[in-house]
Motif scaffolding. Structure first.
Motif, mmCIF file in Angstrom:
data_model
loop_
_atom_site.group_PDB
_atom_site.id
_atom_site.type_symbol
_atom_site.label_atom_id
_atom_site.label_comp_id
_atom_site.label_asym_id
_atom_site.label_seq_id
_atom_site.Cartn_x
_atom_site.Cartn_y
_atom_site.Cartn_z
ATOM 1 N N ILE A 62 0.837 -1.206 0.000
ATOM 2 C CA ILE A 62 0.000 0.000 0.000
ATOM 3 C C ILE A 62 0.871 1.255 0.000
ATOM 4 N N ASP A 63 1.911 1.249 0.823
ATOM 5 C CA ASP A 63 2.788 2.418 0.913
ATOM 6 C C ASP A 63 3.478 2.720 -0.416
ATOM 7 N N ARG A 64 3.763 1.689 -1.205
ATOM 8 C CA ARG A 64 4.546 1.876 -2.426
ATOM 9 C C ARG A 64 3.714 1.853 -3.707
ATOM 10 N N TYR A 65 2.523 1.280 -3.654
ATOM 11 C CA TYR A 65 1.718 1.150 -4.868
ATOM 12 C C TYR A 65 0.425 1.966 -4.820
ATOM 13 N N ALA A 66 -0.044 2.293 -3.609
ATOM 14 C CA ALA A 66 -1.247 3.111 -3.405
ATOM 15 C C ALA A 66 -2.487 2.539 -4.091
ATOM 16 N N PRO A 67 -2.859 1.306 -3.779
ATOM 17 C CA PRO A 67 -4.068 0.737 -4.386
ATOM 18 C C PRO A 67 -5.330 1.319 -3.762
#
Length: 382
Positions: A62-67
């Motif tokens: 979540i922190d790196r891809y922001a889904p």
């Protein structure tokens, strides 16, 4: 091309998911996924930290891809409960822990939760031995309710119909009628489908798994936590995902081995069945949830029996994906235009049944921990 990355305790290989062959591939998404795998080694199916691994890996993605859409499966309590004898008090603590873990994920991520329990467990009372028939009886490793029957003799049918632990024997024609099957789907079906009574499991020549102490109950209904919604059946979950995602980020959480008796969040019963058939925890149940329609006939091996075809050769597609021979169509995340991820401690499920852009799962077979695996279906949304 879907790309698989297998991490065997820090040793990584990049593969073509369909062929299983090593490939040279690079890019920002591949680097992102490789780094996540390296930071989160899998502790094991029955390890107390297994469910925490799901949340922590999801946080990293979540922190790196922001889904905007996340699909999580927490399954440690299912594996532990299935194979480890334990007291009621120990099981209650284990169930409490998984809900605390899911709550930790929701509180930290800020995602709205829709959570479904895959069904209650019940003690194994005994096996129905169908290894000495004139015909052939087969079932999958993870199904206890259903077994397929091919070429039974009249004597076989008499024995089976009188067996005290067999609830029902259903003809191929009745299965096709119930699920409105196509001619192509009919070819995958056995001549008969046998149904075990609660607490009993079929013993077939194809069964080489560990002996369980608990198995799925008669889960005609499962619990659904869906604030603000009333959903009659699991085929309706996809619609509420679409509705909620129009306004907020959503996490669909599957809590394995937990049914109406033990589900700790506010919930309502949700139909997990049609007529005499109900879904056990498995591919067909997941696919029905994410596609909004019954998928029993699409992947019959995951629904309790095997498509027996002696002419099938050794070469096959998707060698890291269990019995799947293609990527299932119609999964919710595969049609969702926003970013999506899936993380779970259940092998093969996350990358084949969720449709998510990126998935991370344990790479374990029969509880033997071999590392982790990630699959990139979409690398164009970063």
């Amino acid at each position: 091309m879907s790309i698989a990355i297998v991490d065997a305790r820090g040793w990584q290989n990049t593969l073509d998911l369909k062929t299983g062959e090593k490939i040279d591939a690079a890019g920002p998404v591949i680097k992102l996924v490789k780094d996540v795998l390296q930071r989160h080694p899998y502790p094991g199916d029955t390890d107390p930290g297994s469910n925490r691994w799901v949340s922590d890996t999801a946080f990293d993605l979540i922190d790196r891809y922001a889904p905007r859409f996340v699909f999580l499966t927490y399954a440690a309590q299912y594996f532990s409960g299935r194979y480890t004898p334990m007291s009621k008090e120990t099981r209650a603590r284990m169930i409490s822990d998984v809900f605390l873990e899911a709550e930790r994920f929701i509180n930290r991520s800020g995602f709205a939760a829709i959570a479904v329990g895959t069904g209650d467990m019940t003690p194994l009372l005994g096996f129905i031995d169908v290894t000495r028939l004139d015909g052939l009886a087969v079932c999958t490793h993870w199904s206890t309710r259903y077994a397929g029957l091919y070429g039974p003799s009249p004597d076989d049918m008499k024995i089976l119909e009188e067996h005290p632990h067999i609830e029902k024997i259903v003809s191929q024609e009745e299965v096709v009628r119930l699920f409105d099957g196509t001619p192509e789907q009919t070819l995958r079906l056995p001549e008969y489908l046998m149904l075990a009574r609660e607490g009993y499991a079929f013993k077939t020549i194809s069964d080489a798994m560990r002996i369980p102490v608990m198995i799925p109950s008669l889960n005609f209904n499962v619990p659904l936590h869906a604030p603000g919604h009333t959903v009659e059946a699991i085929t309706g979950i996809r619609q509420i995902l679409e509705e909620d995602l129009s306004e907020k980020n959503v996490a669909l959480i599957a809590i394995e081995g937990v049914g109406l008796d033990e589900f700790l969040w506010p919930h309502r019963p949700c139909r997990n069945s049609t007529e005499w058939y109900y879904y056990e925890p498995g591919e067909a149940q997941y696919l029905t949830i994410v596609s909004g329609r019954h998928r029993f006939l699409d992947y019959p091996t995951g629904s309790g029996y095997k498509y027996f075809n002696g002419a099938e050769g050794a070469a096959r597609s998707y060698p890291f994906s269990g019995h799947f021979k293609s990527i299932p169509e119609g999964a919710f995340a595969s049609t969702f235009p926003g970013k999506s991820i899936a993380v779970g401690n259940k092998s093969m499920f996350m990358h084949m049944v969720t449709g998510a852009d990126l998935s991370v799962e344990c790479f374990a077979r029969n509880l033997y921990n071999q590392g982790t695996m990630a699959v990139i279906h979409r690398a164009d949304k970063l």
